[in-house]
Design an enzyme around this catalytic site. Structure first.
Site, short mmCIF file in Angstrom:
data_model
loop_
_atom_site.label_atom_id
_atom_site.label_comp_id
_atom_site.label_asym_id
_atom_site.label_seq_id
_atom_site.Cartn_x
_atom_site.Cartn_y
_atom_site.Cartn_z
N HIS A 1 0.84 -1.21 0.00
CA HIS A 1 0.00 0.00 0.00
C HIS A 1 0.87 1.25 0.00
O HIS A 1 1.97 1.27 0.57
CB HIS A 1 -0.99 0.00 1.16
CG HIS A 1 -0.37 -0.02 2.53
ND1 HIS A 1 0.09 1.12 3.16
CD2 HIS A 1 -0.15 -1.05 3.41
CE1 HIS A 1 0.56 0.78 4.37
NE2 HIS A 1 0.43 -0.52 4.53
N GLU B 1 -4.99 1.86 2.73
CA GLU B 1 -4.97 0.64 3.52
C GLU B 1 -5.12 0.94 5.00
O GLU B 1 -5.59 0.10 5.77
CB GLU B 1 -3.67 -0.13 3.27
CG GLU B 1 -3.65 -1.57 3.79
CD GLU B 1 -3.14 -1.71 5.23
OE1 GLU B 1 -3.29 -2.78 5.81
OE2 GLU B 1 -2.59 -0.71 5.78
N ASP C 1 -0.19 4.34 1.11
CA ASP C 1 -0.55 5.34 2.10
C ASP C 1 0.14 5.10 3.44
O ASP C 1 0.69 4.01 3.70
CB ASP C 1 -2.07 5.39 2.31
CG ASP C 1 -2.65 4.07 2.80
OD1 ASP C 1 -2.20 3.01 2.33
OD2 ASP C 1 -3.54 4.10 3.67
N GLU D 1 4.17 -6.26 3.50
CA GLU D 1 4.05 -5.60 4.81
C GLU D 1 5.27 -5.93 5.65
O GLU D 1 5.87 -7.00 5.51
CB GLU D 1 2.79 -6.11 5.54
CG GLU D 1 1.48 -5.71 4.90
CD GLU D 1 1.02 -4.32 5.36
OE1 GLU D 1 1.69 -3.71 6.22
OE2 GLU D 1 -0.01 -3.86 4.85
N HIS E 1 3.59 2.57 12.64
CA HIS E 1 2.75 3.62 13.25
C HIS E 1 3.40 4.27 14.46
O HIS E 1 2.73 4.97 15.21
CB HIS E 1 1.37 3.06 13.66
CG HIS E 1 0.61 2.48 12.51
ND1 HIS E 1 -0.72 2.20 12.57
CD2 HIS E 1 1.00 2.11 11.26
CE1 HIS E 1 -1.11 1.67 11.41
NE2 HIS E 1 -0.08 1.61 10.61
N ASP F 1 6.32 0.98 7.50
CA ASP F 1 4.96 0.57 7.09
C ASP F 1 4.41 1.53 6.05
O ASP F 1 3.75 2.49 6.40
CB ASP F 1 4.07 0.52 8.33
CG ASP F 1 2.67 0.00 8.03
OD1 ASP F 1 2.45 -0.54 6.95
OD2 ASP F 1 1.80 0.16 8.91
#
Lengths: 377, 377
Positions: free
Chosen positions: B83, B139, B85, B168, B342, B109
């Site tokens: 992904h 995502e 984003d 991932e 994150h 990530d």
């Protein structure tokens, strides 16, 4: 533009005002309507400041004076004021009535009081004291947006008076003084992490449970001044946390609103709040003093005598404190139960609307044996 | 438009990707750059779906077939996906590096994984198996905005494959299966009142202390499947209360995010959350199943053998579950420590970027003794 009929009954006028939505910051429509209606009154000089409207009885020139002079044989001026804004709607628009009460957003706080003031402005064409009617914006939000504050800053001449009557809801009685207000952000810190592995971070929202529980458990003080009991309070008014749907939040901000007795200074109130939350970052965003009841001041005492009411303490902050800061005695006197302010079910009794209109109208037109404002400086 | 150089080193390419901000919903710039760079590869057919980009190796026509035929002597197709984003920035832009690690928003990530996939797309011009590269949007947010979901709905042909590899972060190992995700709003009710008289109402924010404390005290379960331990979790990800600065709030909404083992269905997860908060309104806004690790499936087992790694459980939800729903075996395999996803300090080790590029490149180009996907249906 919406048109207001000031010859209508005060209850009808209250409903008309409720039916013009005017949440703080959105007062242009109601201010336009009020301004236009007052422009129709030949005995008033009307001015606009932002979305606030000021209408003053024009001083009569004394016999023998030059035309257009500003001297007057009315030896005093009184401000009659009310704010035009409301808190956000809570499913309580449009207005309704059962004949005895007008229900709806702002009916109590304070479109009922505004309706009384507008009726007086239209009908009291020959008062024994000059009157300045002030209808202002943004009373329900941060003090720096307050319309009365703006008028005091830009056109202080418009607020000169020996007494100010705020028509805030006071059950058609006089509420004296007012409590101070402090607003603060309490910030709880944590550490971000992915919610699939929250144990790698620290959840600030989970930690905020302690702050909210402390607020739930808090017992506020009661302070007696001039025989009136001021009951303090402390409430969370906002909680904000959230980064994204899959992130453990690293910050949770709890905004608290503290009402404190007028004998306490803003600095003392701030120290108190900090002492309650010593382990968190406390950011005071607003701290304004209250106003002492001042029942000993002659200007207040004479009005109390004329209206034949027993003063009660005002728990909420009102712009009485702003006039107190300007050195002008001020009281709250208006229709509606103040305990209903900001509730979804707020209403104003029609009987109180009529009583306030009649009694204040009588006082504004009845000859006074002696000057009311003998302590005016 | 920003230009990406796919001939650059994978670490440089990772930094270039990090330095194109692409918070969920704002992927147009990065998608434009990725699409333009892939259009420069003659062996790929590139298509765009929203802000997602799909690039497929063009099937070779077998000897004797008609030109333009779709048959191929590559007997299998694999999806390599990532992904584009990221979650919102946390003071971690632009990228930095000390030579060993690339730091910055999304480095882990999963722009590191995207960089590896882009390098493979540019350099693996003659693979032994056809490859579909998928670079997709949204995502990190609600599932109905997910770019892969949109491709599956609008162009399912683009996702047909015998195996999918999600790049991932998995520390350059294989993470098998994934946990399910449930998001719910827990609403605490109160009653509005003016903050000068909070005792006339009920403060919903104060009441929410119990919900947040229950979350703080909660201990999640651990579930073992195929020898892999799935550790569940439950986190508040948002708290919202607030009507106005002087109103006791009548509602406080706590949004929780629950990760549950793939052996549990969304319905079971929902029943569990409701059992934890029986006295509140619980509104489930998202509930998606996880994916069982499926280590017994030959497609997965053969990749595990080829990469010579020991599978670990995937705790976070990934689009592995989406492929599982389509009946396609799928695994997570990518550079970066998933525990750093994150976090403000996320980074990706350069050695893992290189390792993933080399090992996956070898697998995509090395002849296979026997068909990998003998359980393909």
């Amino acid at each position: 533009m919406i048109s207001l009929d000031l010859t209508a009954d005060v209850a009808t006028l209250t409903r008309d005002l409720v039916d013009i939505p005017s949440e703080s910051g959105d007062e242009a429509r109601i201010a336009d309507a009020v301004e236009a209606a007052l422009q129709g009154c030949a005995h008033l000089a009307v001015e606009r400041v932002g979305n606030s409207v000021v209408a003053r009885t024009v001083p009569r020139a004394p016999a023998g004076s030059r035309a257009g002079g500003t001297r007057t044989d009315r030896h005093e001026r009184v401000v009659v004021a009310g704010h035009l804004d409301t808190v956000p709607a809570a499913g309580n628009l449009p207005s309704t009535t059962d004949g005895d009460r007008v229900h709806g957003l702002g009916a109590c706080d304070m479109k009922g009081g505004v309706a009384v003031a507008l009726r007086l402005a239209a009908t009291v064409t020959a008062p024994v004291r000059d009157i300045t009617y002030v209808f202002y914006e943004c009373e329900e939000v941060e003090g720096d947006r307050n319309g009365l504050r703006r008028i005091a800053a830009e056109r202080p001449d418009l607020l000169e008076a020996g007494l100010a009557i705020l028509m805030e809801p006071s059950d058609a009685g006089i509420e004296a003084g007012c409590q101070g207000v402090l607003t603060a952000d309490i910030t709880v810190r944590g550490e971000r992490a992915h919610t699939a592995r929250p144990w790698k971070g620290v959840n600030a929202a989970h930690r905020a449970a302690r702050v909210l529980q402390r607020l739930a458990d808090h017992t506020a003080e009661r302070v007696v001044i001039d025989g009136l009991e001021y009951r303090e309070s402390l409430s969370a008014v906002a909680v904000r946390a959230g980064v994204a749907g899959n992130v453990v939040p690293d910050e949770c901000v709890v905004t608290v609103n503290h009402r404190f007795a007028p004998s306490r200074s803003p600095a003392e109130a701030e120290a108190y709040i900090r002492s309650l939350f010593p382990e968190y970052a406390v950011d005071v965003t607003e701290a304004v003093p209250g106003a002492l009841p001042g029942l000993g001041r002659e200007a207040v005492a004479s009005l109390v005598r004329a209206l034949a009411v027993t003063p009660r303490p005002k728990l909420g902050w009102t712009d009485v404190a702003r006039f107190a800061g300007l050195g002008t005695p001020a009281v709250n006197y208006g229709p509606g139960d103040p305990a209903l302010a900001h509730t979804a079910g707020e209403y104003v009794p029609v009987a109180q609307l009529r009583e306030c209109e009649t009694r204040l109208g009588d006082w504004l037109t009845a000859p006074t044996p002696a000057p009311v404002f003998d302590d005016r400086t």
